[in-house]
Design a protein around this motif. Structure first.
Motif, PDB file in Angstrom:
ATOM      1  N   PRO A 169       0.663  -1.149   0.122  1.00 27.49           N
ATOM      2  CA  PRO A 169       0.082   0.272   0.333  1.00 27.49           C
ATOM      3  C   PRO A 169       0.940   1.547   0.289  1.00 27.49           C
ATOM      4  N   SER A 170      -0.407   2.360  -1.108  1.00 23.17           N
ATOM      5  CA  SER A 170       1.181   3.393  -1.195  1.00 23.17           C
ATOM      6  C   SER A 170       0.316   4.797  -1.310  1.00 23.17           C
ATOM      7  N   PRO A 171      -0.611   5.236   0.135  1.00 22.70           N
ATOM      8  CA  PRO A 171      -1.419   6.131   0.521  1.00 22.70           C
ATOM      9  C   PRO A 171      -0.902   7.797  -0.205  1.00 22.70           C
TER      10      PRO A 171
ATOM     11  N   GLN B 148       0.838  11.668   4.032  1.00 21.65           N
ATOM     12  CA  GLN B 148      -0.737  11.962   4.947  1.00 21.65           C
ATOM     13  C   GLN B 148      -0.186  13.073   6.161  1.00 21.65           C
TER      14      GLN B 148
END
Length: 180
Positions: free
Chosen positions: A49-51, A54
């Motif tokens: 995962p690589s959102p 943030q």
């Protein structure tokens, strides 16, 4: 919750602190840190995962992670050129108010090299390859040595190993434990 292990490979650079900074920026930009992703799955791969980041900065992410830390390489701020001065037991004694309290601040958030004796115990060489690290530390070929290795890493610290290809440094392997 207990301390969480993490590990990464990054390209070798002679300036180990620059290599660490590059790795930290990569993982921050990918958003692979607590609280963006509370628990990361290792190893990190292209399909992890690589959102995206943030927080406005690594420092803001560190602050938002509170006492748990980011559970990632973002918690490591510097690379030492000497092995960790305290054993895990000495470190824990110092945390509880015993001897060596004055150097605790120098140990937290630091990546330390493995001493030659530990490299030899784990790999039989001072120039381990990527395959050796995968087999020994992340595999199960030398269980007693690996257990001793993991036990030597204090919470909020890391170790690094220079990885070799054809007798030349090619990567740096960072491995550590989160704060909590």
């Amino acid at each position: 919750m207990g301390a969480e292990p993490y590990w990464y490979y990054t390209d070798y650079q002679t300036d180990l602190n620059l290599a660490l900074d590059t790795l930290r920026k990569r993982e921050f930009q990918a958003g692979r840190y607590n609280p963006a992703i509370p628990l990361l799955d290792f190893p990190i791969t292209e399909s992890s995962p690589s959102p995206g980041a943030q927080h406005s900065s690594i420092e803001a992410a560190l602050e938002a992670s509170d006492a748990d830390g980011t559970r990632s390489i973002l918690d490591i701020l510097r690379v030492s050129d000497t092995p960790c001065p305290l054993s895990r037991d000495e470190f824990e004694t110092a945390l509880l108010g015993g001897e060596n309290q004055e150097i605790i601040g120098e140990i937290f958030n630091t990546a330390f090299p493995l001493p030659s004796a530990e490299l030899l115990a784990l790999f039989g060489t001072e120039q381990p390859t990527h395959e050796m690290i995968e087999s020994v530390i992340l595999g199960d070929t030398n269980t007693d040595a690996v257990n001793a290795f993991w036990h030597s890493i204090d919470r909020g610290t890391a170790r690094y190993i220079i990885v070799y290809t054809e007798n030349q440094p090619s990567e740096i392997f960072f491995i550590g434990y989160s704060f909590d």
